[in-house]
Design a protein around this motif. Sequence first.
Motif, PDB file in Angstrom:
ATOM      1  N   ARG A   6      60.597  28.046   5.369  1.00  0.00           N
ATOM      2  CA  ARG A   6      60.362  27.021   4.347  1.00  0.00           C
ATOM      3  C   ARG A   6      61.235  27.325   3.130  1.00  0.00           C
ATOM      4  O   ARG A   6      61.192  28.432   2.593  1.00  0.00           O
ATOM      5  N   LYS A  19      63.623  20.843   3.910  1.00  0.00           N
ATOM      6  CA  LYS A  19      62.536  21.654   3.379  1.00  0.00           C
ATOM      7  C   LYS A  19      62.193  22.779   4.351  1.00  0.00           C
ATOM      8  O   LYS A  19      61.726  23.834   3.951  1.00  0.00           O
ATOM      9  N   PHE A  56      64.463  37.460  -8.106  1.00  0.00           N
ATOM     10  CA  PHE A  56      64.074  36.112  -8.524  1.00  0.00           C
ATOM     11  C   PHE A  56      63.397  35.301  -7.419  1.00  0.00           C
ATOM     12  O   PHE A  56      63.079  34.140  -7.621  1.00  0.00           O
ATOM     13  N   ASN A  58      60.443  35.261  -4.065  1.00  0.00           N
ATOM     14  CA  ASN A  58      59.390  35.871  -3.257  1.00  0.00           C
ATOM     15  C   ASN A  58      59.583  35.381  -1.830  1.00  0.00           C
ATOM     16  O   ASN A  58      59.801  34.194  -1.613  1.00  0.00           O
ATOM     17  N   TYR A  60      57.825  35.517   2.043  1.00  0.00           N
ATOM     18  CA  TYR A  60      56.589  35.841   2.757  1.00  0.00           C
ATOM     19  C   TYR A  60      56.813  35.678   4.259  1.00  0.00           C
ATOM     20  O   TYR A  60      57.509  34.762   4.686  1.00  0.00           O
ATOM     21  N   ASN A  62      54.497  34.865   7.297  1.00  0.00           N
ATOM     22  CA  ASN A  62      53.148  34.318   7.481  1.00  0.00           C
ATOM     23  C   ASN A  62      52.411  34.394   6.143  1.00  0.00           C
ATOM     24  O   ASN A  62      52.811  33.720   5.216  1.00  0.00           O
ATOM     25  N   ASP A  63      51.388  35.241   5.997  1.00  0.00           N
ATOM     26  CA  ASP A  63      50.655  35.275   4.739  1.00  0.00           C
ATOM     27  C   ASP A  63      50.922  36.527   3.920  1.00  0.00           C
ATOM     28  O   ASP A  63      50.182  36.833   2.985  1.00  0.00           O
ATOM     29  N   GLU A  64      51.971  37.280   4.268  1.00  0.00           N
ATOM     30  CA  GLU A  64      52.220  38.554   3.577  1.00  0.00           C
ATOM     31  C   GLU A  64      53.513  38.507   2.770  1.00  0.00           C
ATOM     32  O   GLU A  64      54.522  37.969   3.226  1.00  0.00           O
ATOM     33  N   ASP A  65      53.484  39.111   1.590  1.00  0.00           N
ATOM     34  CA  ASP A  65      54.687  39.285   0.777  1.00  0.00           C
ATOM     35  C   ASP A  65      55.540  40.356   1.467  1.00  0.00           C
ATOM     36  O   ASP A  65      55.057  41.463   1.730  1.00  0.00           O
ATOM     37  N   PHE A  68      55.727  44.133   0.823  1.00  0.00           N
ATOM     38  CA  PHE A  68      54.751  45.075   1.389  1.00  0.00           C
ATOM     39  C   PHE A  68      54.975  45.293   2.879  1.00  0.00           C
ATOM     40  O   PHE A  68      54.200  45.960   3.547  1.00  0.00           O
ATOM     41  N   THR A  83      58.256  31.953   4.383  1.00  0.00           N
ATOM     42  CA  THR A  83      58.240  31.067   3.220  1.00  0.00           C
ATOM     43  C   THR A  83      59.022  31.715   2.084  1.00  0.00           C
ATOM     44  O   THR A  83      58.817  32.898   1.798  1.00  0.00           O
ATOM     45  N   LEU A  85      59.808  31.350  -1.962  1.00  0.00           N
ATOM     46  CA  LEU A  85      59.428  30.680  -3.212  1.00  0.00           C
ATOM     47  C   LEU A  85      60.210  31.305  -4.366  1.00  0.00           C
ATOM     48  O   LEU A  85      60.505  32.496  -4.329  1.00  0.00           O
ATOM     49  N   PRO A  86      60.513  30.525  -5.405  1.00  0.00           N
ATOM     50  CA  PRO A  86      61.098  31.150  -6.591  1.00  0.00           C
ATOM     51  C   PRO A  86      60.024  32.007  -7.261  1.00  0.00           C
ATOM     52  O   PRO A  86      58.893  31.558  -7.412  1.00  0.00           O
ATOM     53  N   ALA A  87      60.339  33.252  -7.608  1.00  0.00           N
ATOM     54  CA  ALA A  87      59.370  34.062  -8.356  1.00  0.00           C
ATOM     55  C   ALA A  87      59.192  33.412  -9.722  1.00  0.00           C
ATOM     56  O   ALA A  87      60.171  32.968 -10.327  1.00  0.00           O
ATOM     57  N   VAL A  88      57.949  33.296 -10.176  1.00  0.00           N
ATOM     58  CA  VAL A  88      57.723  32.726 -11.501  1.00  0.00           C
ATOM     59  C   VAL A  88      57.389  33.871 -12.444  1.00  0.00           C
ATOM     60  O   VAL A  88      56.370  34.539 -12.294  1.00  0.00           O
TER      61      VAL A  88
ATOM     62  N   TYR B  53      55.467  38.073 -18.337  1.00  0.00           N
ATOM     63  CA  TYR B  53      54.463  37.495 -17.446  1.00  0.00           C
ATOM     64  C   TYR B  53      55.079  37.365 -16.067  1.00  0.00           C
ATOM     65  O   TYR B  53      56.299  37.268 -15.911  1.00  0.00           O
ATOM     66  N   PHE B  55      53.719  35.700 -12.131  1.00  0.00           N
ATOM     67  CA  PHE B  55      52.659  35.229 -11.238  1.00  0.00           C
ATOM     68  C   PHE B  55      52.418  36.308 -10.188  1.00  0.00           C
ATOM     69  O   PHE B  55      53.361  36.946  -9.721  1.00  0.00           O
ATOM     70  N   SER B  57      52.188  37.337  -6.608  1.00  0.00           N
ATOM     71  CA  SER B  57      52.908  36.660  -5.521  1.00  0.00           C
ATOM     72  C   SER B  57      51.957  36.048  -4.496  1.00  0.00           C
ATOM     73  O   SER B  57      52.228  34.982  -3.948  1.00  0.00           O
ATOM     74  N   MET B  58      50.821  36.708  -4.253  1.00  0.00           N
ATOM     75  CA  MET B  58      49.885  36.165  -3.256  1.00  0.00           C
ATOM     76  C   MET B  58      49.147  34.941  -3.809  1.00  0.00           C
ATOM     77  O   MET B  58      48.902  33.979  -3.084  1.00  0.00           O
ATOM     78  N   GLN B  60      50.381  32.955  -6.009  1.00  0.00           N
ATOM     79  CA  GLN B  60      51.383  31.894  -6.036  1.00  0.00           C
ATOM     80  C   GLN B  60      51.529  31.230  -4.666  1.00  0.00           C
ATOM     81  O   GLN B  60      51.607  30.004  -4.567  1.00  0.00           O
ATOM     82  N   LEU B  61      51.550  32.032  -3.604  1.00  0.00           N
ATOM     83  CA  LEU B  61      51.677  31.474  -2.249  1.00  0.00           C
ATOM     84  C   LEU B  61      50.522  30.511  -1.961  1.00  0.00           C
ATOM     85  O   LEU B  61      50.716  29.405  -1.473  1.00  0.00           O
ATOM     86  N   ARG B  65      51.018  26.467  -1.565  1.00  0.00           N
ATOM     87  CA  ARG B  65      50.617  25.826  -0.297  1.00  0.00           C
ATOM     88  C   ARG B  65      49.628  24.703  -0.547  1.00  0.00           C
ATOM     89  O   ARG B  65      49.692  23.656   0.078  1.00  0.00           O
ATOM     90  N   PHE B  95      64.895  33.642 -14.833  1.00  0.00           N
ATOM     91  CA  PHE B  95      63.918  33.461 -13.757  1.00  0.00           C
ATOM     92  C   PHE B  95      63.663  32.001 -13.400  1.00  0.00           C
ATOM     93  O   PHE B  95      63.135  31.728 -12.333  1.00  0.00           O
ATOM     94  N   GLY B  97      63.182  28.939 -11.829  1.00  0.00           N
ATOM     95  CA  GLY B  97      63.573  28.571 -10.464  1.00  0.00           C
ATOM     96  C   GLY B  97      63.041  27.227 -10.001  1.00  0.00           C
ATOM     97  O   GLY B  97      63.118  26.899  -8.826  1.00  0.00           O
TER      98      GLY B  97
END
Lengths: 133, 162
Positions: A6, A19, A56, A58, A60, A62-65, A68, A83, A85-88, B53, B55, B57-58, B60-61, B65, B95, B97
């Motif tokens: 994604r 997407k 910048f 993240n 993942y 499945n459901d893990e970052d 880790f 997946t 995602l942009p780190a916020v 600051y 987020f 990461s978990m 945020q996911l 979603r 940052f 994004g």
Amino acid sequence: MSIEVRIPTILRSYTGGAKVVEGAGDTLADLLTDLDSRHAGLKARLVTEAGALHRFVNVYVNDEDVRFLGALDAKLNDGDSVTILPAVAGGAFGFAAAAAISQHRAAAAAISQHRAAAATVASHAAGLRAAAR
Amino acid sequence: MLSIDRSIIDAIVAHARRDHPDEACGVVAGPVGADTPTRHIPMENAARSMTFYEFDSMEQLRVWREMDDRDEEPVVIYHSHTATEAYPSRTDISFAGEPGAHYLLVSTRESDTEEIRSFRIVDGVVTEEPVRIVDAAVDPHAVQSYMFGQSPATVDYECSGR
């Protein structure tokens, strides 16, 4: 072997607006190399020149970052879903300090590299001084 | 321009005050393409810092979603600066994004007033935009007659020209 990936809005310029794209690979690094062969430039937005996962984003599995799961070495299986995602993040402080505060591994690695480089320079300088004598 | 309901702004300011002197952060989701923030989601600041600051990461996911499932997108991404002005720092810019989002900053450095400003951050370029706070209690299509002593239904915070 097929893995669903994604893609966040900011990186969809590399996927023709898509997407979700499909890719293959035994590890996250392999998958990103595979994706980059069809979506040139995508990998460089996710992986630094030093070969670490970019601060910048993240990622993942499945459901893990993946941070880790071994980051770029994270193992992938057929049917996994990745997946991106942009780190916020952000804040009032400067970037170097922010990186230190967040205690991100990349920052620690950069600092140790910097130290190693400084040590090399110092020993080189000592060598030059010795040679000059 | 960012148009946002007063109740959401009030909730964001309350969140920023509650977490002060640490920075607070969160999202306001809205229907895809509508550019209307409707659902306030306060997020945990995983850095728990006065100057940074991040987020979790978990979390945020999970939130991203959920937005996907509801055909929503992050219309507003907000955070507070607790000792400096409400203007994006270099960290904020590097940052940023979500090119489609309004980056809302709240400064809580003054204890009695808040500075609220909104920015677009695209490819490292910051553009400030006006914030229009809308009172949902007032039907915008209704004919309004103003009488002495009545306050206006909307307040426009113009850009400071920076």
